[in-house]
Enzyme design. Structure first.
Site, mmCIF file in Angstrom:
data_model
loop_
_atom_site.group_PDB
_atom_site.id
_atom_site.type_symbol
_atom_site.label_atom_id
_atom_site.label_comp_id
_atom_site.label_asym_id
_atom_site.label_seq_id
_atom_site.Cartn_x
_atom_site.Cartn_y
_atom_site.Cartn_z
ATOM 1 N N LYS A 54 28.780 57.072 63.030
ATOM 2 C CA LYS A 54 29.616 56.962 61.813
ATOM 3 C C LYS A 54 29.333 58.083 60.978
ATOM 4 O O LYS A 54 30.105 58.808 60.281
ATOM 5 C CB LYS A 54 29.112 55.712 60.976
ATOM 6 C CG LYS A 54 29.708 54.497 61.676
ATOM 7 C CD LYS A 54 28.739 53.241 60.917
ATOM 8 C CE LYS A 54 29.408 51.746 61.813
ATOM 9 N NZ LYS A 54 28.715 50.690 61.377
ATOM 10 N N GLN A 98 24.171 48.496 57.444
ATOM 11 C CA GLN A 98 24.351 48.629 58.703
ATOM 12 C C GLN A 98 23.971 46.869 59.185
ATOM 13 O O GLN A 98 22.704 46.764 58.740
ATOM 14 C CB GLN A 98 23.681 49.546 59.465
ATOM 15 C CG GLN A 98 23.756 49.588 60.964
ATOM 16 C CD GLN A 98 25.222 49.553 61.710
ATOM 17 O OE1 GLN A 98 25.978 50.450 60.915
ATOM 18 N NE2 GLN A 98 25.582 48.856 62.452
ATOM 19 N N ASP A 121 33.218 48.507 54.528
ATOM 20 C CA ASP A 121 33.332 47.501 55.771
ATOM 21 C C ASP A 121 34.478 46.719 55.643
ATOM 22 O O ASP A 121 34.625 45.926 56.779
ATOM 23 C CB ASP A 121 31.805 46.981 56.022
ATOM 24 C CG ASP A 121 31.104 47.779 56.968
ATOM 25 O OD1 ASP A 121 31.712 48.323 57.885
ATOM 26 O OD2 ASP A 121 29.920 47.549 57.100
#
Length: 297
Positions: A54, A98, A121
């Site tokens: 990412k 995460q 997200d």
């Protein structure tokens, strides 16, 4: 018959190129670069790999990023306080915590503590709820990436029977919503969601025109479970021990790729299918957050 390959790497590269141009245009208009704050709790080798992918993608498209590494002993109160500081920081456009988190922390509580306007997200209940009723929102990155793959390869879903195996809040449920509610040719499907309590899974998968598998079980879907011409989207990324590999494992999807591809019309490989698109859509969401184009401040 052998399936055509849905090349997620290629489509992700094109998507990132578009994001790069959009970021450049945004900055040419006098704005600062979008900023993504990644929060990594504890030590998890897989998480390190995902975060690395990412952050490299951010660099590739011109998004600034930082990874905050926190100990796995951090309390829920401390973690939420840290997230609240990021919520209040106007220089932070997107926040990504995460997953998975250490067992003593609730992912649901942590996700809900993120300002939904910075939830790139797409996991926050506000974003999921707005997605469900067809309002603008940050879309969960993997489902959004799947829709982009359908669009790129001109694979219509309208009027099709789409079966989703796996009912997670991250992939299974949101992709079932998108396939059902998306406008035009890349939505309006009739959707069936299967999960671990579904009886006679084959009864459902064999009727699918489009099969999305996100169960986290290697080789779950075998050729006798699908019909000729099915479109298969394999979201599974399973590490299976393999002493012949330098890393000691091989990556495998939820479908038995070599045999299922002989019946499918289209299929995603693992790796190289859905995964790269997840990261690409995260880049798009971060730029949207910087523009405040969904939720104006």
């Amino acid at each position: 018959m052998s399936a055509k390959i849905i090349d997620g790497k290629k489509v992700a590269k094109l998507t990132r190129k578009e994001v790069r141009q959009d970021v450049d245009d945004w900055m040419d208009d006098g704005h600062r670069a979008p900023f993504l704050q990644v929060v990594l709790v504890g030590t998890n080798p897989a998480s390190d790999v995902y975060v690395g992918a990412k952050t490299r993608a951010c660099k590739d498209v011109g998004i600034e990023t930082d990874t905050m590494r926190l100990p796995d002993t951090i309390s829920a109160k401390e973690l939420k306080a840290t997230i609240q500081e990021l919520n209040e920081d106007d220089t932070v456009d997107g926040i990504l915590v995460q997953l998975p988190l250490p067992n003593h922390l609730s992912a649901h509580d942590v996700i809900e503590s993120i300002d939904y306007r910075k939830d790139v997200d797409g996991f926050h209940p506000m974003n999921v709820g707005r997605l469900t009723v067809g309002q603008p929102s940050f879309r969960s990155c993997t489902p959004a990436g799947i829709i982009e793959l359908f669009k790129h390869y001109s694979i219509p879903t309208k009027g099709k029977h789409a079966v989703v195996v796996g009912a997670s809040n991250i992939v299974g449920r949101p992709i079932s919503i998108l396939l059902n509610k998306e406008s035009g040719e890349y939505g309006k499907a009739t959707t069936t969601v299967c999960h671990k309590y579904t009886k006679d899974l084959t009864q459902h998968t064999i009727s699918a025109d489009i099969l999305v598998v996100a169960a986290g079980q290697p080789n779950l879907i075998k050729p006798e479970m699908v019909k000729e011409g099915v479109v298969v989207i394999d979201v599974g990324i399973n590490r299976v021990a393999d002493e012949t590999k330098d890393k000691g494992y091989t990556l495998m999807g939820d479908c038995h790729f070599e045999s299922v591809k002989e019946k499918a019309s289209w299929i995603t490989p693992v790796p190289g299918g859905v995964g790269p698109m997840t990261v690409a859509m995260l880049m798009k969401n971060t730029l949207l957050a910087a523009k405040n184009s969904i939720y104006p401040q």
